[in-house]
Design an enzyme around this catalytic site. Structure first.
Site, short mmCIF file in Angstrom:
data_model
loop_
_atom_site.label_atom_id
_atom_site.label_comp_id
_atom_site.label_asym_id
_atom_site.label_seq_id
_atom_site.Cartn_x
_atom_site.Cartn_y
_atom_site.Cartn_z
N LYS A 209 26.25 1.39 -37.82
CA LYS A 209 24.93 1.79 -37.32
C LYS A 209 24.16 0.59 -36.78
O LYS A 209 24.42 -0.56 -37.12
CB LYS A 209 24.16 2.53 -38.40
CG LYS A 209 24.79 3.91 -38.66
CD LYS A 209 23.93 4.86 -39.42
CE LYS A 209 24.59 6.24 -39.45
NZ LYS A 209 23.85 7.19 -40.29
N ARG A 245 30.56 7.58 -45.84
CA ARG A 245 31.08 8.09 -44.57
C ARG A 245 31.31 6.89 -43.65
O ARG A 245 30.36 6.19 -43.29
CB ARG A 245 30.08 9.07 -43.95
CG ARG A 245 30.54 9.73 -42.67
CD ARG A 245 29.49 10.72 -42.17
NE ARG A 245 29.92 11.41 -40.97
CZ ARG A 245 29.76 10.94 -39.74
NH1 ARG A 245 29.16 9.77 -39.53
NH2 ARG A 245 30.18 11.64 -38.70
#
Length: 268
Positions: A209, A245
């Site tokens: 991210k 995840r």
């Protein structure tokens, strides 16, 4: 007693526009092969998504999302692989569950499609409720990000319970990167143990991210964030997080193995 090792959800984007691997697995055969490779690398679950949630991504119609995901879900489930469907659409969730998925991962927390909670309640599937006040890239104001995210997750838990979904089938996700800036992301991760509502399991997704870009060389591709992801994942494993995840399953699995080896040596 140390916490159990977290479940690893390997990311499988069957999209042309996801931020780090868009287009690589749009072809069903390529997606199925990658799903199998994720399991071989150490994934416990393959999380199949057919709609990108990156900043600025265009919405996908249900027919296209079904076309991208359901054949992949069915093939992986037929292999005995545990599959999660990453969708905000109740119709897609319903079709994926019929094809063999056992987890629904809804980044809207069940807010986008009013049928979602009913669909999951009618099944035996688990449901991941993620926190978000808007799409990735938005950054609304928080006075107390940890308290507010926890309260808003608690509201989603209440809605799921009202729909008939028991706590043991629920998982909460603080939504790192979704309507949050780097400051909010780090605050949530630092206090992640405060986010569990009534002991409900937590899933965290930090993989590649944007807020990790400052820890990689300037201009580096998203894959350069895999090492920070693995380190952060190992730290979160010690905080009792149920699931992680990730894109780079092998790297994260190695980081978790190091943690387990160290714990084993301490306990010996």
């Amino acid at each position: 007693m140390p916490p159990a090792p977290p479940v690893l959800l390997g990311v499988l984007n069957t999209t042309p526009d996801s931020f780090s691997d868009g287009g690589r697995y749009l072809d069903p055969a390529a997606a199925i092969a990658h799903g199998r490779a994720l399991v071989a690398a150490g994934a416990d679950v393959v999380d199949v998504g057919g709609e990108s949630t990156r900043p600025g991504a265009r919405a996908v119609g249900e027919a296209e999302e079904l076309r991208r995901t359901v054949p992949v879900v069915a093939a992986l489930a037929d292999d005995g692989i545990r599959v999660s469907i990453d969708t905000r659409s109740a119709a897609v969730a319903e079709a994926a569950l019929a094809a063999g998925a056992t987890i629904v991962n809804d980044v809207s927390g069940g807010l986008k499609d009013p049928r979602m909670l009913r669909v999951v309640a009618a099944s035996s599937a688990e449901l991941v409720l993620m926190h978000s006040r808007g799409p990735a890239g938005d950054a609304p104001h928080y006075s107390d990000v940890v308290g507010e995210v926890r309260a808003e997750l608690a509201a989603r838990v209440a809605a799921a319970r009202a729909a008939g979904i028991p706590d043991e089938r629920l998982v909460l996700d603080p939504g790192i990167g979704f309507a949050k800036g780097a400051k909010e992301n780090w605050a949530l991760l630092a206090r992640v143990d405060e986010l569990a509502v009534d002991g409900i399991r937590l899933l965290v997704g930090v993989s590649r991210k944007r807020f990790l870009a400052s820890l990689a060389p300037d201009g580096a591709p998203a894959e350069a964030r895999d090492l920070p992801t693995a380190v952060l994942s190992a730290l979160l494993a010690g905080r009792g997080v149920w699931g992680l995840r990730v894109h780079d399953v092998a790297g994260t699995r190695t980081a978790l193995d190091v943690v387990a080896a160290l714990r084993g040596a301490v306990a010996a």
